[in-house]
Design a protein around this motif. Structure first.
Motif, PDB file in Angstrom:
ATOM      1  N   ILE A  77      -5.646   7.341  -4.568  1.00  0.00           N
ATOM      2  CA  ILE A  77      -5.089   6.948  -3.265  1.00  0.00           C
ATOM      3  C   ILE A  77      -6.186   6.390  -2.356  1.00  0.00           C
ATOM      4  O   ILE A  77      -6.014   5.351  -1.715  1.00  0.00           O
ATOM      5  CB  ILE A  77      -4.365   8.145  -2.606  1.00  0.00           C
ATOM      6  CG1 ILE A  77      -3.035   8.359  -3.324  1.00  0.00           C
ATOM      7  CG2 ILE A  77      -4.133   7.899  -1.121  1.00  0.00           C
ATOM      8  CD1 ILE A  77      -2.252   9.539  -2.806  1.00  0.00           C
ATOM      9  N   PHE A  78      -7.358   7.059  -2.340  1.00  0.00           N
ATOM     10  CA  PHE A  78      -8.456   6.559  -1.507  1.00  0.00           C
ATOM     11  C   PHE A  78      -8.882   5.157  -1.945  1.00  0.00           C
ATOM     12  O   PHE A  78      -9.039   4.253  -1.128  1.00  0.00           O
ATOM     13  CB  PHE A  78      -9.660   7.507  -1.579  1.00  0.00           C
ATOM     14  CG  PHE A  78      -9.501   8.716  -0.698  1.00  0.00           C
ATOM     15  CD1 PHE A  78      -9.016   8.587   0.591  1.00  0.00           C
ATOM     16  CD2 PHE A  78      -9.838   9.982  -1.164  1.00  0.00           C
ATOM     17  CE1 PHE A  78      -8.865   9.693   1.405  1.00  0.00           C
ATOM     18  CE2 PHE A  78      -9.678  11.094  -0.347  1.00  0.00           C
ATOM     19  CZ  PHE A  78      -9.194  10.955   0.930  1.00  0.00           C
ATOM     20  N   MET A  79      -9.066   4.978  -3.264  1.00  0.00           N
ATOM     21  CA  MET A  79      -9.588   3.689  -3.745  1.00  0.00           C
ATOM     22  C   MET A  79      -8.582   2.570  -3.517  1.00  0.00           C
ATOM     23  O   MET A  79      -8.938   1.468  -3.084  1.00  0.00           O
ATOM     24  CB  MET A  79      -9.943   3.809  -5.230  1.00  0.00           C
ATOM     25  CG  MET A  79     -11.070   4.787  -5.474  1.00  0.00           C
ATOM     26  SD  MET A  79     -11.589   4.869  -7.175  1.00  0.00           S
ATOM     27  CE  MET A  79     -10.164   5.524  -7.985  1.00  0.00           C
ATOM     28  N   THR A  80      -7.291   2.859  -3.799  1.00  0.00           N
ATOM     29  CA  THR A  80      -6.267   1.824  -3.612  1.00  0.00           C
ATOM     30  C   THR A  80      -6.110   1.466  -2.141  1.00  0.00           C
ATOM     31  O   THR A  80      -5.947   0.293  -1.798  1.00  0.00           O
ATOM     32  CB  THR A  80      -4.925   2.311  -4.178  1.00  0.00           C
ATOM     33  OG1 THR A  80      -5.151   2.752  -5.511  1.00  0.00           O
ATOM     34  CG2 THR A  80      -3.924   1.195  -4.205  1.00  0.00           C
ATOM     35  N   SER A  81      -6.169   2.485  -1.265  1.00  0.00           N
ATOM     36  CA  SER A  81      -6.074   2.198   0.170  1.00  0.00           C
ATOM     37  C   SER A  81      -7.213   1.288   0.590  1.00  0.00           C
ATOM     38  O   SER A  81      -7.000   0.313   1.324  1.00  0.00           O
ATOM     39  CB  SER A  81      -6.135   3.497   0.980  1.00  0.00           C
ATOM     40  OG  SER A  81      -5.185   4.409   0.513  1.00  0.00           O
ATOM     41  N   ALA A  82      -8.427   1.602   0.131  1.00  0.00           N
ATOM     42  CA  ALA A  82      -9.566   0.757   0.484  1.00  0.00           C
ATOM     43  C   ALA A  82      -9.340  -0.670  -0.004  1.00  0.00           C
ATOM     44  O   ALA A  82      -9.571  -1.640   0.733  1.00  0.00           O
ATOM     45  CB  ALA A  82     -10.846   1.331  -0.115  1.00  0.00           C
ATOM     46  N   ALA A  83      -8.848  -0.817  -1.243  1.00  0.00           N
ATOM     47  CA  ALA A  83      -8.635  -2.158  -1.793  1.00  0.00           C
ATOM     48  C   ALA A  83      -7.585  -2.922  -0.989  1.00  0.00           C
ATOM     49  O   ALA A  83      -7.808  -4.069  -0.581  1.00  0.00           O
ATOM     50  CB  ALA A  83      -8.218  -2.058  -3.259  1.00  0.00           C
ATOM     51  N   LEU A 111       0.832  -1.197   0.000  1.00  0.00           N
ATOM     52  CA  LEU A 111       0.000   0.000   0.000  1.00  0.00           C
ATOM     53  C   LEU A 111       0.870   1.251   0.000  1.00  0.00           C
ATOM     54  O   LEU A 111       0.629   2.192  -0.761  1.00  0.00           O
ATOM     55  CB  LEU A 111      -0.925  -0.023   1.222  1.00  0.00           C
ATOM     56  CG  LEU A 111      -1.742   1.237   1.486  1.00  0.00           C
ATOM     57  CD1 LEU A 111      -2.664   1.519   0.330  1.00  0.00           C
ATOM     58  CD2 LEU A 111      -2.528   1.125   2.765  1.00  0.00           C
ATOM     59  N   VAL A 112       1.901   1.264   0.855  1.00  0.00           N
ATOM     60  CA  VAL A 112       2.810   2.420   0.895  1.00  0.00           C
ATOM     61  C   VAL A 112       3.480   2.601  -0.465  1.00  0.00           C
ATOM     62  O   VAL A 112       3.590   3.706  -0.989  1.00  0.00           O
ATOM     63  CB  VAL A 112       3.872   2.230   2.004  1.00  0.00           C
ATOM     64  CG1 VAL A 112       4.919   3.325   1.924  1.00  0.00           C
ATOM     65  CG2 VAL A 112       3.210   2.246   3.360  1.00  0.00           C
ATOM     66  N   LEU A 113       3.901   1.486  -1.060  1.00  0.00           N
ATOM     67  CA  LEU A 113       4.609   1.558  -2.338  1.00  0.00           C
ATOM     68  C   LEU A 113       3.689   2.096  -3.433  1.00  0.00           C
ATOM     69  O   LEU A 113       4.130   2.868  -4.285  1.00  0.00           O
ATOM     70  CB  LEU A 113       5.120   0.161  -2.715  1.00  0.00           C
ATOM     71  CG  LEU A 113       5.967   0.103  -3.984  1.00  0.00           C
ATOM     72  CD1 LEU A 113       7.267   0.825  -3.772  1.00  0.00           C
ATOM     73  CD2 LEU A 113       6.228  -1.323  -4.388  1.00  0.00           C
ATOM     74  N   SER A 114       2.414   1.705  -3.421  1.00  0.00           N
ATOM     75  CA  SER A 114       1.580   2.137  -4.537  1.00  0.00           C
ATOM     76  C   SER A 114       0.855   3.450  -4.278  1.00  0.00           C
ATOM     77  O   SER A 114       0.195   3.955  -5.175  1.00  0.00           O
ATOM     78  CB  SER A 114       0.582   1.050  -4.927  1.00  0.00           C
ATOM     79  OG  SER A 114       0.055   0.425  -3.810  1.00  0.00           O
ATOM     80  N   THR A 115       0.948   4.024  -3.071  1.00  0.00           N
ATOM     81  CA  THR A 115       0.355   5.355  -2.879  1.00  0.00           C
ATOM     82  C   THR A 115       1.435   6.391  -2.532  1.00  0.00           C
ATOM     83  O   THR A 115       1.737   7.268  -3.330  1.00  0.00           O
ATOM     84  CB  THR A 115      -0.707   5.333  -1.768  1.00  0.00           C
ATOM     85  OG1 THR A 115      -0.122   4.781  -0.592  1.00  0.00           O
ATOM     86  CG2 THR A 115      -1.893   4.499  -2.172  1.00  0.00           C
ATOM     87  N   LEU A 156      -3.334  -5.127  -8.791  1.00  0.00           N
ATOM     88  CA  LEU A 156      -3.320  -3.757  -8.277  1.00  0.00           C
ATOM     89  C   LEU A 156      -2.149  -2.951  -8.839  1.00  0.00           C
ATOM     90  O   LEU A 156      -2.269  -1.741  -9.048  1.00  0.00           O
ATOM     91  CB  LEU A 156      -3.279  -3.779  -6.749  1.00  0.00           C
ATOM     92  CG  LEU A 156      -4.630  -4.137  -6.124  1.00  0.00           C
ATOM     93  CD1 LEU A 156      -4.479  -4.488  -4.662  1.00  0.00           C
ATOM     94  CD2 LEU A 156      -5.612  -2.989  -6.284  1.00  0.00           C
ATOM     95  N   ALA A 157      -1.030  -3.628  -9.108  1.00  0.00           N
ATOM     96  CA  ALA A 157       0.107  -2.919  -9.710  1.00  0.00           C
ATOM     97  C   ALA A 157      -0.259  -2.424 -11.106  1.00  0.00           C
ATOM     98  O   ALA A 157       0.003  -1.272 -11.467  1.00  0.00           O
ATOM     99  CB  ALA A 157       1.325  -3.839  -9.780  1.00  0.00           C
ATOM    100  N   TYR A 158      -0.888  -3.290 -11.914  1.00  0.00           N
ATOM    101  CA  TYR A 158      -1.270  -2.871 -13.262  1.00  0.00           C
ATOM    102  C   TYR A 158      -2.354  -1.801 -13.204  1.00  0.00           C
ATOM    103  O   TYR A 158      -2.368  -0.872 -14.026  1.00  0.00           O
ATOM    104  CB  TYR A 158      -1.728  -4.073 -14.083  1.00  0.00           C
ATOM    105  CG  TYR A 158      -0.572  -4.868 -14.625  1.00  0.00           C
ATOM    106  CD1 TYR A 158       0.266  -4.321 -15.590  1.00  0.00           C
ATOM    107  CD2 TYR A 158      -0.290  -6.150 -14.168  1.00  0.00           C
ATOM    108  CE1 TYR A 158       1.342  -5.024 -16.076  1.00  0.00           C
ATOM    109  CE2 TYR A 158       0.780  -6.875 -14.649  1.00  0.00           C
ATOM    110  CZ  TYR A 158       1.596  -6.301 -15.604  1.00  0.00           C
ATOM    111  OH  TYR A 158       2.670  -6.991 -16.079  1.00  0.00           O
ATOM    112  N   SER A 159      -3.270  -1.921 -12.237  1.00  0.00           N
ATOM    113  CA  SER A 159      -4.305  -0.896 -12.104  1.00  0.00           C
ATOM    114  C   SER A 159      -3.662   0.449 -11.773  1.00  0.00           C
ATOM    115  O   SER A 159      -4.088   1.494 -12.270  1.00  0.00           O
ATOM    116  CB  SER A 159      -5.294  -1.321 -11.021  1.00  0.00           C
ATOM    117  OG  SER A 159      -5.262  -0.476  -9.922  1.00  0.00           O
ATOM    118  N   SER A 160      -2.591   0.407 -10.971  1.00  0.00           N
ATOM    119  CA  SER A 160      -1.891   1.650 -10.639  1.00  0.00           C
ATOM    120  C   SER A 160      -1.257   2.282 -11.881  1.00  0.00           C
ATOM    121  O   SER A 160      -1.293   3.498 -12.070  1.00  0.00           O
ATOM    122  CB  SER A 160      -0.853   1.354  -9.559  1.00  0.00           C
ATOM    123  OG  SER A 160       0.366   1.943  -9.849  1.00  0.00           O
TER     124      SER A 160
END
Length: 333
Positions: free
Chosen positions: A202-208, A121-125, A172-176
């Motif tokens: 950031i909100f949506m990825t954190s939730a996921a 999560l930290v890495l992708s946001t 999630l990586a590809y979605s990012s």
């Protein structure tokens, strides 16, 4: 110490108008997250950390080289003054490598796959913020055609890459990558929309990520068994995934709507059409996750191990906050 250094590095990059200071912030940031990534001493985590370190070091060296070239040509280290096309192209390439954007994206799914969900999560946001700030500051110097081409390519590759994945972190990586494409495509016309897209992302990825952490799921197969443990979480997760795919009336629709509107205003109907079609690719794999999670009842005799019987120790407030933000921000528009 490591978390405060992580914050410090990003803040340094935000605050700097001098290339060396920005580079220093990126370096502090990288060095702070490396122990956090390798803290579990799992071979996969160590491998991911090594890959991450090598790509980040390469990108940082490229940024240093490009800014030195620019200072050599223009005589100033100022960020707003990247007048040499070679330097600006090199900088955007280095920053794309730093965030893990196509065509330099091959490390990103691999690294994310090796980490646990919170570090992921930290890495992708959080790790996206500093390089994106630099991209926004130097966007005016970059060839508009190049930016548009990159944005389109990122969205398409982010959609295509995730289609045949079964591992949730790779999806999630590809979605990012796909979301970053949306941010970059509108950058030269309306930078505030880039920031809006980043915020909603950031909100949506954190939730996921927090949902997956709560159900300790890392594969699509595990998702099919979550409904028996936490039915309400399953329902909200389906909505969060649809929000990531950008369906109205959820938050994820906001940036897509405004960005397509802006592209149409700038008389780029073809680009807008391709972006909208690329969003369908991403939507397909989010729908696959939704299907596995909420529309299938798993057989009673599962072959997988059963992690969902264990009570989770995770605090529920961040998950609740992120979920609400990921579902209800459409009235912002």
């Amino acid at each position: 110490t490591l978390l405060s250094s992580l914050g410090l590095g990003t803040t340094l990059t935000f605050a700097s108008s001098h290339w060396l200071l920005a580079w220093m912030g990126l370096e502090i940031n990288t060095l702070a997250i490396i122990p956090l990534m390798a803290q579990h001493h799992h071979p996969r985590a160590v491998e991911a950390t090594t890959k991450y370190f090598l790509t980040q070091a390469t990108a940082a060296a490229m940024i240093l080289f490009a800014s030195t070239t620019n200072a050599w040509i223009t005589g100033v280290w100022d960020m707003n003054n990247v007048s040499s096309p070679v330097a600006s192209t090199m900088i955007i390439a280095a920053l794309a490598l730093k965030i893990g954007l196509a065509p330099m994206h091959f490390w990103m799914p691999e690294v994310l796959q090796g980490l646990d969900l919170l570090t992921g999560l930290v890495l992708s946001t959080w790790q996206k913020l500093a390089p994106l700030a630099l991209i926004i500051q130097t966007a005016q110097a970059i060839d508009p055609l190049l930016l548009t081409a990159l944005g389109l390519m990122w969205t398409l590759i982010g959609g295509w890459g995730g289609l045949n994945q079964t591992q949730l972190r790779k999806i999630l990586a590809y979605s990012s990558i796909a979301h970053m494409g949306w941010m970059i495509i509108v950058l030269q016309y309306a930078p505030q929309l880039t920031l809006l897209a980043l915020l909603t992302y950031i909100f949506m990825t954190s939730a996921a990520f927090l949902t997956l952490k709560a159900s300790s799921a890392t594969k699509i197969g595990t998702l099919a068994t979550v409904w028996s443990k936490s039915p309400i979480l399953t329902t909200t997760t389906a909505l969060v995934l649809l929000s990531l795919g950008g369906l109205p009336p959820l938050t994820g629709f906001v940036p897509k709507w405004l960005i397509l509107q802006e592209l149409a205003k700038q008389s780029l109907p073809l680009v807008a059409t391709v972006m909208a079609l690329a969003a369908l690719l991403s939507l397909y794999f989010y729908l696959r996750l939704c299907y596995a999670m909420t529309l299938t009842i798993s057989p009673n005799t599962t072959t997988s191990t059963t992690p969902w019987r264990v009570q989770t120790t995770q605090a529920s407030f961040p998950l609740a906050l992120a979920t609400v933000m990921a579902l209800g921000l459409l009235p912002m528009t």
